[in-house]
Design an enzyme around this catalytic site. Structure first.
Site, PDB file in Angstrom:
ATOM      1  CB  CYS A   8      -0.923   0.014   1.225  1.00  0.00           C
ATOM      2  SG  CYS A   8      -1.954   1.491   1.264  1.00  0.00           S
ATOM      3  CB  CYS A  51      -1.617   4.340   4.678  1.00  0.00           C
ATOM      4  SG  CYS A  51      -3.121   3.895   3.809  1.00  0.00           S
ATOM      5  CB  SER A  52      -0.627   0.330   6.771  1.00  0.00           C
ATOM      6  OG  SER A  52      -1.773   0.914   7.367  1.00  0.00           O
ATOM      7  CB  CYS A  53      -4.839  -0.657   2.626  1.00  0.00           C
ATOM      8  SG  CYS A  53      -5.333   1.037   2.932  1.00  0.00           S
TER       9      CYS A  53
HETATM   10 FE    FE Z   1      -3.176   1.878   3.125  1.00  0.00          FE
END
Ligand code: FE
Length: 199
Positions: free
Chosen positions: A106, A109-111
């Site tokens: 991602c 971010c961190s999905c």
């Molecule tokens: Fe994310």
């Protein structure tokens, strides 16, 4: 540093800030602590890579399920009783083969599809991985212990808020005849992210 006589305003310790926030919720009839504990329970007991491992093992052993999984991941994992939050509108499954390595990230971010493959590892959330895996994927994978020959193509898939991915790892040849349960036990979160292959 010279003492300028100017002092920064002190921030209250985290415990006191938490107490203050909880007091605000309570004043409005909401039990923040119970909600947080319930959330923690969900994370620790339900959002586990074992869910995705079951999906992978089923796909390895049931060609009709695999077909449905590749066509509509969200609906297919639902067949195994696994759910995704409403905003995870799509689960797209990418299959790794002897000549293709799919990897997810991602960049924003961190999905992840966290209800299926578990919460993202710390390194997945770091700028280092997010920025470099799309530009230097072969090098980054090598640094992470996956040294792929040039004959293996690498494709990187960038997650968005509503489109989540999971990798269907290549089934190791040594597992011929294994039960779904045995197969699920060897599937790792890293393999479902695509930074590892299963041996
Ligand atoms: Fe994310």
């Amino acid at each position: 540093m010279p003492d300028t006589g100017h002092r920064q305003q002190e921030t209250a310790p985290v415990e006191r800030r938490i107490d203050a926030i909880e007091a605000i919720f309570e004043a409005r009839g909401m039990n923040a602590r119970a909600a947080i504990e319930e959330f923690e329970h969900t994370i620790e007991e339900k959002w586990l890579p074992e869910n995705g491992a079951r999906v992978v093992a089923k796909a390895w052993t049931d060609p009709a399920f695999k077909k449905r999984l590749m066509e509509n991941g969200r609906a297919a994992v639902g067949e195994l009783g696994l759910t995704m939050p409403p905003h995870h509108r799509h689960l797209i499954v990418k299959e790794n083969t002897a000549t293709l390595q799919n990897v997810i990230c991602c960049t924003l971010c961190s999905c992840t599809a966290f209800t299926i493959i578990g919460l993202p590892p710390d390194w997945y959330k770091e700028l280092e991985y997010r920025a470099r895996v799309v530009r230097q994927s072969r090098t980054v994978l090598k640094e992470m212990g996956l040294d792929l020959p040039e004959s293996v193509d690498i494709r990187v898939w960038d997650t968005t808020a509503d489109t989540r991915y999971m990798i269907l790892p290549e089934r190791p040849a040594r597992t011929a005849g294994w039960s779904e349960e045995q197969l699920a036990a060897i599937v790792t979160k890293d393999a479902m992210i695509g930074v590892a292959r299963l041996a």
